[in-house]
Design a protein around this motif. Structure first.
Motif, PDB file in Angstrom:
ATOM      1  N   GLY A   1       7.731   8.077 -16.531  1.00  0.00           N
ATOM      2  CA  GLY A   1       7.967   7.921 -17.963  1.00  0.00           C
ATOM      3  C   GLY A   1       9.096   8.858 -18.369  1.00  0.00           C
ATOM      4  O   GLY A   1      10.202   8.766 -17.851  1.00  0.00           O
ATOM      5  N   ARG A   2       8.820   9.777 -19.260  1.00  0.00           N
ATOM      6  CA  ARG A   2       9.813  10.778 -19.656  1.00  0.00           C
ATOM      7  C   ARG A   2       9.557  12.131 -19.003  1.00  0.00           C
ATOM      8  O   ARG A   2      10.305  13.082 -19.239  1.00  0.00           O
ATOM      9  N   ARG A   3       8.535  12.205 -18.184  1.00  0.00           N
ATOM     10  CA  ARG A   3       8.157  13.472 -17.563  1.00  0.00           C
ATOM     11  C   ARG A   3       8.826  13.618 -16.202  1.00  0.00           C
ATOM     12  O   ARG A   3       8.631  12.791 -15.320  1.00  0.00           O
ATOM     13  N   PRO A   4       9.617  14.669 -15.979  1.00  0.00           N
ATOM     14  CA  PRO A   4      10.237  14.888 -14.664  1.00  0.00           C
ATOM     15  C   PRO A   4       9.167  15.172 -13.611  1.00  0.00           C
ATOM     16  O   PRO A   4       8.276  15.986 -13.834  1.00  0.00           O
ATOM     17  N   ARG A   5       9.270  14.505 -12.468  1.00  0.00           N
ATOM     18  CA  ARG A   5       8.324  14.725 -11.381  1.00  0.00           C
ATOM     19  C   ARG A   5       8.987  15.346 -10.161  1.00  0.00           C
ATOM     20  O   ARG A   5       8.309  15.908  -9.302  1.00  0.00           O
ATOM     21  N   TRP A   6      10.306  15.232 -10.048  1.00  0.00           N
ATOM     22  CA  TRP A   6      11.036  15.776  -8.887  1.00  0.00           C
ATOM     23  C   TRP A   6      12.489  15.925  -9.263  1.00  0.00           C
ATOM     24  O   TRP A   6      13.022  15.163 -10.081  1.00  0.00           O
ATOM     25  N   ARG A   7      13.147  16.953  -8.723  1.00  0.00           N
ATOM     26  CA  ARG A   7      14.589  17.095  -8.917  1.00  0.00           C
ATOM     27  C   ARG A   7      15.219  17.595  -7.634  1.00  0.00           C
ATOM     28  O   ARG A   7      14.588  18.289  -6.829  1.00  0.00           O
TER      29      ARG A   7
END
Length: 226
Positions: free
Chosen positions: A211-217
């Motif tokens: 969604g709008r939540r970062p899970r990995w970068r």
């Protein structure tokens, strides 16, 4: 001694061989022009026979989608690379079609007039031009004018799979961010919750969002590696 019968058989054999050899180069077409349509059951095949475009069903038989897959695999559902009408499937099993509309857009229709998907470009076809759609040897679907100008290509609109040569990036001037978007499920190619793309905050990082939540970068790019 009568040599007529053996000679006739030899001649017939030679004719068959010639006809077969002439038919070998024949393969599926890779283009659509104005006035033509790709019906359910028909496909476009790229040069080299690597990629194929046509209708497929990932789950319920009454939900049909236009997609591109690797032709050489026996199970095409395992190799779906790109989907056009991923949010609006064709539900009329005998009425689905992919065609060039009079306004120059590539469209997917359900029953001839019920449009489910369109390239949605505003570049009209001029009086002295024609337009053609082609499945290229690299898996890209391009729509060109007769002067060679590309007005649309599928590589600019990725779904969930990267194909070498595909453009995925952030346009700093327009703010358009091209991302990969997961399927909703294994049997539903509608956009899912997860996306992969470049951080719109211009941090030069790749992100996976739920969604709008970062899970990995990926970490910042230093000019060589992340």
């Amino acid at each position: 001694m009568n040599y007529f019968l053996p000679f006739t058989k030899i001649l017939l054999f030679c004719v068959v061989v010639i006809l077969c050899s002439l038919s070998l180069p024949c393969r599926g077409k890779d283009t659509l022009t104005l006035g033509e349509s790709l019906q359910d059951g028909d496909t476009l095949i790229s040069k080299g026979d690597i990629f194929e475009l046509g209708f497929f069903t990932p789950g319920e038989p009454n939900r049909r989608y236009i997609g591109v897959w690797y032709r050489s695999f026996s199970t095409k559902l395992e190799t779906i690379l790109w989907v056009a009408n991923r949010e609006k499937p064709v539900t009329n099993l005998s009425g689905g079609a992919l065609a060039l509309s009079p306004d120059g857009n590539l469209i997917v229709t359900n029953t001839g007039s019920d449009m489910l998907w369109s390239t949605n470009i505003s570049t009209p076809i001029s009086n002295n031009q024609s337009r053609i759609v082609q499945l290229l040897a690299d898996g890209n679907i391009v729509m060109n004018n007769s002067d060679g100008t590309t007005v649309w290509q599928s590589f600019d609109y990725p779904t969930d799979t990267y194909i070498p040569g595909m453009r995925v990036g952030l346009d700093l001037q327009t703010g358009v961010n091209q991302v990969f978007t997961s399927w909703r499920s294994k049997t539903d190619p509608a956009p899912g919750n997860f996306t992969l793309g470049i951080d719109p905050g211009r941090s030069t990082q790749l992100f996976v969002w739920d969604g709008r939540r970062p899970r990995w970068r990926s970490g910042r790019w230093n000019g060589q590696v992340c």
